[in-house]
Design a protein around this motif. Structure first.
Motif, PDB file in Angstrom:
ATOM      1  N   GLY A  98       0.815  -1.211   0.000  1.00  0.00           N
ATOM      2  CA  GLY A  98       0.000   0.000   0.000  1.00  0.00           C
ATOM      3  C   GLY A  98       0.844   1.254   0.000  1.00  0.00           C
ATOM      4  N   ASN A  99       0.223   2.375  -0.429  1.00  0.00           N
ATOM      5  CA  ASN A  99       0.920   3.654  -0.565  1.00  0.00           C
ATOM      6  C   ASN A  99       2.071   3.468  -1.552  1.00  0.00           C
ATOM      7  OD1 ASN A  99       2.146   6.198  -0.186  1.00  0.00           O
ATOM      8  ND2 ASN A  99       1.467   6.263   1.948  1.00  0.00           N
ATOM      9  N   THR A 100       1.724   3.282  -2.822  1.00  0.00           N
ATOM     10  CA  THR A 100       2.643   2.756  -3.821  1.00  0.00           C
ATOM     11  C   THR A 100       3.211   3.835  -4.739  1.00  0.00           C
ATOM     12  OG1 THR A 100       0.890   2.323  -5.425  1.00  0.00           O
ATOM     13  CG2 THR A 100       1.366   0.590  -3.828  1.00  0.00           C
ATOM     14  N   PHE A 101       4.247   3.424  -5.466  1.00  0.00           N
ATOM     15  CA  PHE A 101       4.833   4.243  -6.534  1.00  0.00           C
ATOM     16  C   PHE A 101       5.319   3.307  -7.632  1.00  0.00           C
ATOM     17  CE2 PHE A 101       8.429   5.901  -8.842  1.00  0.00           C
ATOM     18  CZ  PHE A 101       8.013   7.181  -9.196  1.00  0.00           C
ATOM     19  N   ASP A 102       4.987   3.636  -8.880  1.00  0.00           N
ATOM     20  CA  ASP A 102       5.554   2.915 -10.021  1.00  0.00           C
ATOM     21  C   ASP A 102       5.646   3.860 -11.206  1.00  0.00           C
ATOM     22  OD1 ASP A 102       3.091   2.732 -11.725  1.00  0.00           O
ATOM     23  OD2 ASP A 102       2.365   1.485 -10.067  1.00  0.00           O
ATOM     24  N   PRO A 129      -0.652   7.438  -2.913  1.00  0.00           N
ATOM     25  CA  PRO A 129      -0.697   7.173  -1.468  1.00  0.00           C
ATOM     26  C   PRO A 129      -1.976   6.498  -0.993  1.00  0.00           C
ATOM     27  CG  PRO A 129      -1.005   9.507  -1.927  1.00  0.00           C
ATOM     28  CD  PRO A 129      -0.612   8.882  -3.219  1.00  0.00           C
ATOM     29  N   GLN A 130      -3.007   6.373  -1.876  1.00  0.00           N
ATOM     30  CA  GLN A 130      -4.248   5.692  -1.499  1.00  0.00           C
ATOM     31  C   GLN A 130      -4.457   4.392  -2.287  1.00  0.00           C
ATOM     32  OE1 GLN A 130      -7.240   8.788  -2.104  1.00  0.00           O
ATOM     33  NE2 GLN A 130      -7.126   9.333   0.063  1.00  0.00           N
ATOM     34  N   ARG A 131      -3.388   3.856  -2.833  1.00  0.00           N
ATOM     35  CA  ARG A 131      -3.496   2.680  -3.697  1.00  0.00           C
ATOM     36  C   ARG A 131      -2.908   1.449  -3.022  1.00  0.00           C
ATOM     37  NH1 ARG A 131      -0.140   0.397  -7.876  1.00  0.00           N
ATOM     38  NH2 ARG A 131      -1.351  -0.508  -9.589  1.00  0.00           N
ATOM     39  N   VAL A 132      -3.576   0.294  -3.233  1.00  0.00           N
ATOM     40  CA  VAL A 132      -3.036  -0.999  -2.825  1.00  0.00           C
ATOM     41  C   VAL A 132      -2.907  -1.878  -4.057  1.00  0.00           C
ATOM     42  CG1 VAL A 132      -3.975  -0.873  -0.481  1.00  0.00           C
ATOM     43  CG2 VAL A 132      -5.325  -1.948  -2.293  1.00  0.00           C
ATOM     44  N   GLN A 133      -1.993  -2.843  -3.984  1.00  0.00           N
ATOM     45  CA  GLN A 133      -1.789  -3.769  -5.098  1.00  0.00           C
ATOM     46  C   GLN A 133      -1.354  -5.115  -4.540  1.00  0.00           C
ATOM     47  OE1 GLN A 133       0.711  -2.230  -8.235  1.00  0.00           O
ATOM     48  NE2 GLN A 133       0.891  -4.217  -9.281  1.00  0.00           N
ATOM     49  N   TRP A 160      -3.603   9.688   3.472  1.00  0.00           N
ATOM     50  CA  TRP A 160      -2.722   8.636   2.961  1.00  0.00           C
ATOM     51  C   TRP A 160      -2.916   7.328   3.727  1.00  0.00           C
ATOM     52  CZ3 TRP A 160       2.923  10.677   1.950  1.00  0.00           C
ATOM     53  CH2 TRP A 160       2.869  11.704   0.999  1.00  0.00           C
ATOM     54  N   ILE A 161      -2.572   6.223   3.048  1.00  0.00           N
ATOM     55  CA  ILE A 161      -2.443   4.948   3.748  1.00  0.00           C
ATOM     56  C   ILE A 161      -1.275   5.054   4.723  1.00  0.00           C
ATOM     57  CG2 ILE A 161      -1.836   2.514   3.491  1.00  0.00           C
ATOM     58  CD1 ILE A 161      -3.283   2.554   0.800  1.00  0.00           C
ATOM     59  N   MET A 162      -1.510   4.626   5.973  1.00  0.00           N
ATOM     60  CA  MET A 162      -0.506   4.741   7.031  1.00  0.00           C
ATOM     61  C   MET A 162      -0.097   3.382   7.615  1.00  0.00           C
ATOM     62  SD  MET A 162       0.083   7.982   7.298  1.00  0.00           S
ATOM     63  CE  MET A 162       0.658   8.468   8.927  1.00  0.00           C
ATOM     64  N   GLY A 163      -0.748   2.320   7.187  1.00  0.00           N
ATOM     65  CA  GLY A 163      -0.390   1.011   7.706  1.00  0.00           C
ATOM     66  C   GLY A 163      -1.381  -0.040   7.247  1.00  0.00           C
ATOM     67  N   MET A 164      -0.980  -1.321   7.357  1.00  0.00           N
ATOM     68  CA  MET A 164      -1.816  -2.424   6.904  1.00  0.00           C
ATOM     69  C   MET A 164      -1.591  -3.617   7.826  1.00  0.00           C
ATOM     70  SD  MET A 164      -0.595  -2.152   2.914  1.00  0.00           S
ATOM     71  CE  MET A 164      -1.884  -3.154   2.195  1.00  0.00           C
ATOM     72  N   GLY A 193      -8.379  -8.327   6.434  1.00  0.00           N
ATOM     73  CA  GLY A 193      -7.327  -7.351   6.644  1.00  0.00           C
ATOM     74  C   GLY A 193      -7.920  -5.987   6.894  1.00  0.00           C
ATOM     75  N   ALA A 194      -7.044  -5.025   7.179  1.00  0.00           N
ATOM     76  CA  ALA A 194      -7.477  -3.656   7.402  1.00  0.00           C
ATOM     77  C   ALA A 194      -6.409  -2.710   6.888  1.00  0.00           C
ATOM     78  CB  ALA A 194      -7.750  -3.391   8.876  1.00  0.00           C
ATOM     79  N   ILE A 195      -6.867  -1.603   6.324  1.00  0.00           N
ATOM     80  CA  ILE A 195      -5.975  -0.559   5.833  1.00  0.00           C
ATOM     81  C   ILE A 195      -6.220   0.689   6.669  1.00  0.00           C
ATOM     82  CG2 ILE A 195      -5.293   0.840   3.856  1.00  0.00           C
ATOM     83  CD1 ILE A 195      -6.407  -1.402   2.074  1.00  0.00           C
ATOM     84  N   PHE A 196      -5.179   1.144   7.321  1.00  0.00           N
ATOM     85  CA  PHE A 196      -5.263   2.326   8.166  1.00  0.00           C
ATOM     86  C   PHE A 196      -4.829   3.552   7.370  1.00  0.00           C
ATOM     87  CE2 PHE A 196      -5.381  -1.047  11.149  1.00  0.00           C
ATOM     88  CZ  PHE A 196      -5.956  -0.561  12.305  1.00  0.00           C
TER      89      PHE A 196
END
Length: 504
Positions: A155-159, A166-170, A204-208, A217-220
């Motif tokens: 989470g909180n990715t860059f490509d 910052p709000q993306r998961v993969q 932003w995503i701050m933890g998983m 699961g949970a995304i904080f």
């Protein structure tokens, strides 16, 4: 008459019906009637990291051997089974973490994967790798990572295609963290891989965390929590908001214990079960914590779970901590629903698992029988034993197995002769502690608007008493102790030593 140690609840006023105190130092809740000592940090590793520890993970291989991975701003390290020295296992060239960023680790099968901002995902296969290497495939960079069911998720990715998200998961192919098909491709659908942007004003995503009681699961986020629920093809995972206004400003504060995760929210401490959050610090420690923590270094608030002692711990820097390096430890006993506090200087804390040594293999540690940092019967030498670990300000691995730290605690405050409005005169007390070298002071005041004044500290005499001379309407005791003890309960006031002032 028994004056018990008050519950640690510094948010409450000094004189309260709950009988709480703001002055509990280096004591943890042990039983419903007593407090236990806090061990000082005893060094275990023979060397340290190059700088502040920014993340750590205990990994276990198929042979039940335990490996400690850790990282600082430039390197990743391994403390292998049977060793006391950290080895630098960074990929060639090392790393450069921006200031304020941290390493996050997950174990997927026999593979340990590390994530940090601006770094390619790093992979180390137990019993195979010698150094970390870029994870195979085409994964994005990411700040956070978790294992969820049969997948790795970041989470909180860059490509290169999407840039910073910052709000993306993969997540990659099922059961294969080295295969990351292109978004929208046939292979992505076939291999049950995918990605999701979770838009909104939650920050932003701050933890998983993965595998909770009522969610997979949970995304904080900064201001919200989203549930992650497996729902099969074609979407694979569903994402649902469960907390509209609460998230975490401190990514490392997440501390998972089975189906629950404890965390620091915007307004205090909570326990989250995958659906709802339950406040655990309100009216007790939340306001005091936020008044004392250095909010410029919330990235240094570190959460960890001690399952043996039923404690959740948060290491944090106070406003007076030099450079924002943590100097305080607040703990919550979930079984007793009580809080405690200690003064601890450390880079980082985590749940450790000892690696195990025999008398023959102790030679490999580099210690002799004369230089062993722990006794031979210490749990440190028993493989598979869970205990709390820490990295000291010198960046060495240590355990809370040293001699007990000097402790201080206040009892509840009483008004012995309140019905008559008379002052009380107290001449002696008995500290209720089963060891150590206790002293007792009596705090006195005649009006609630006054701060208590304390008598001179009185040591234990040959009769097991601490003589005092206290004359006031309201009385409390302050116990200070050093040395070894197991249970501290409070003080006993012998009936013959307490009188209405002016009478014998």
């Amino acid at each position: 008459m028994m004056l018990p140690i008050a519950d640690y609840a510094p948010d409450l006023p000094p004189n309260n019906q709950a009988g709480s105190s703001a002055n509990i130092v280096n004591l943890f809740p042990r039983t419903k009637e007593s407090w236990g000592p806090v061990g000082t940090l005893a060094n275990f590793s023979s060397n340290g990291l190059a700088s502040q520890c920014l993340g750590a993970l205990m990994a276990i291989d198929t042979g039940a051997n335990n490996y400690l991975f850790s990282g600082d701003a430039t390197s990743l390290y391994l403390l292998a089974p049977g060793n006391t020295a950290f080895a630098n296992v960074s990929k060639g060239g090392g790393y450069t973490l921006p200031i304020g960023e941290r390493w996050n680790f997950t174990q997927f099968g026999q593979r340990v994967i590390a994530a940090a901002q601006g770094q390619n995902l790093q992979s180390y296969v137990l019993n195979s790798s010698t150094l970390f290497a870029d994870l195979a495939g085409t994964p994005p960079q990411a700040r956070y990572i978790m294992t969820i069911r049969d997948w790795v998720m970041v989470g909180n990715t860059f490509d290169g295609t999407n840039g910073a998200q910052p709000q993306r998961v993969q997540w990659p192919a099922i059961d294969d963290p080295t295969t990351w098909p292109a978004a929208g491709s046939v292979a992505e659908a076939q291999l049950l891989a995918g990605s999701q942007i979770i838009p909104g004003d939650q920050g932003w995503i701050m933890g998983m965390v993965g595998n909770l009681g009522t969610a997979d699961g949970a995304i904080f986020f900064e201001r919200a929590i989203w549930r992650v629920v497996y729902q099969g093809a074609p979407t694979i995972f569903g994402f649902y908001p469960c907390e509209g206004v609460r998230g975490t400003p401190a990514p490392k504060s997440l501390a998972q214990l089975g189906a629950l995760v404890y965390y620091l929210g915007e307004d205090g401490f909570y326990a989250f079960d995958g659906s709802t959050s339950t406040p655990i610090g309100v009216d007790r420690v939340d306001k005091t914590f936020w008044a004392n923590v250095n909010t410029s270094y919330l990235q240094n608030v570190i959460g960890a779970v001690d399952p043996v002692n039923r404690l959740v711990m948060w290491l944090y820097p106070s406003n007076g901590a030099p450079g924002g390096i943590p100097d305080s430890l607040i703990v919550y006993n979930w079984a007793l629903n009580k809080w405690g506090f200690a003064q601890v200087n450390a880079d980082y804390i985590f749940r450790a698992i000892t690696q195990g040594y025999s008398l023959d293999s102790l030679d490999s540690t580099g210690y002799t029988l004369d230089t062993l940092p722990f006794s031979l019967d210490s749990r440190v030498w028993s493989g598979g034993q869970v205990l709390m670990g820490a990295f000291t300000p010198q960046h060495k691995l240590a355990y809370f197995t040293g001699s007990p730290a000097n402790a201080t605690a206040d009892t509840v405050e009483i008004e012995p002769f309140g019905s008559s409005g008379k002052r009380a005169f107290l001449t002696s007390t008995r500290p209720m502690v089963d060891g150590g070298s206790p002293t007792v002071q009596i705090g006195m005041r005649n009006r609630l608007v006054d701060a208590p004044t304390f008598t001179t500290a009185s040591a234990l005499n040959s009769n097991g008493e601490c003589p005092v001379r206290a004359d006031a309407r309201y009385l409390r005791a302050r116990i200070q102790t050093s040395g070894n003890f197991t249970n501290l309960q409070g003080i006993e006031v012998p009936e013959q030593e307490l009188h209405i002032a002016g009478r014998r």
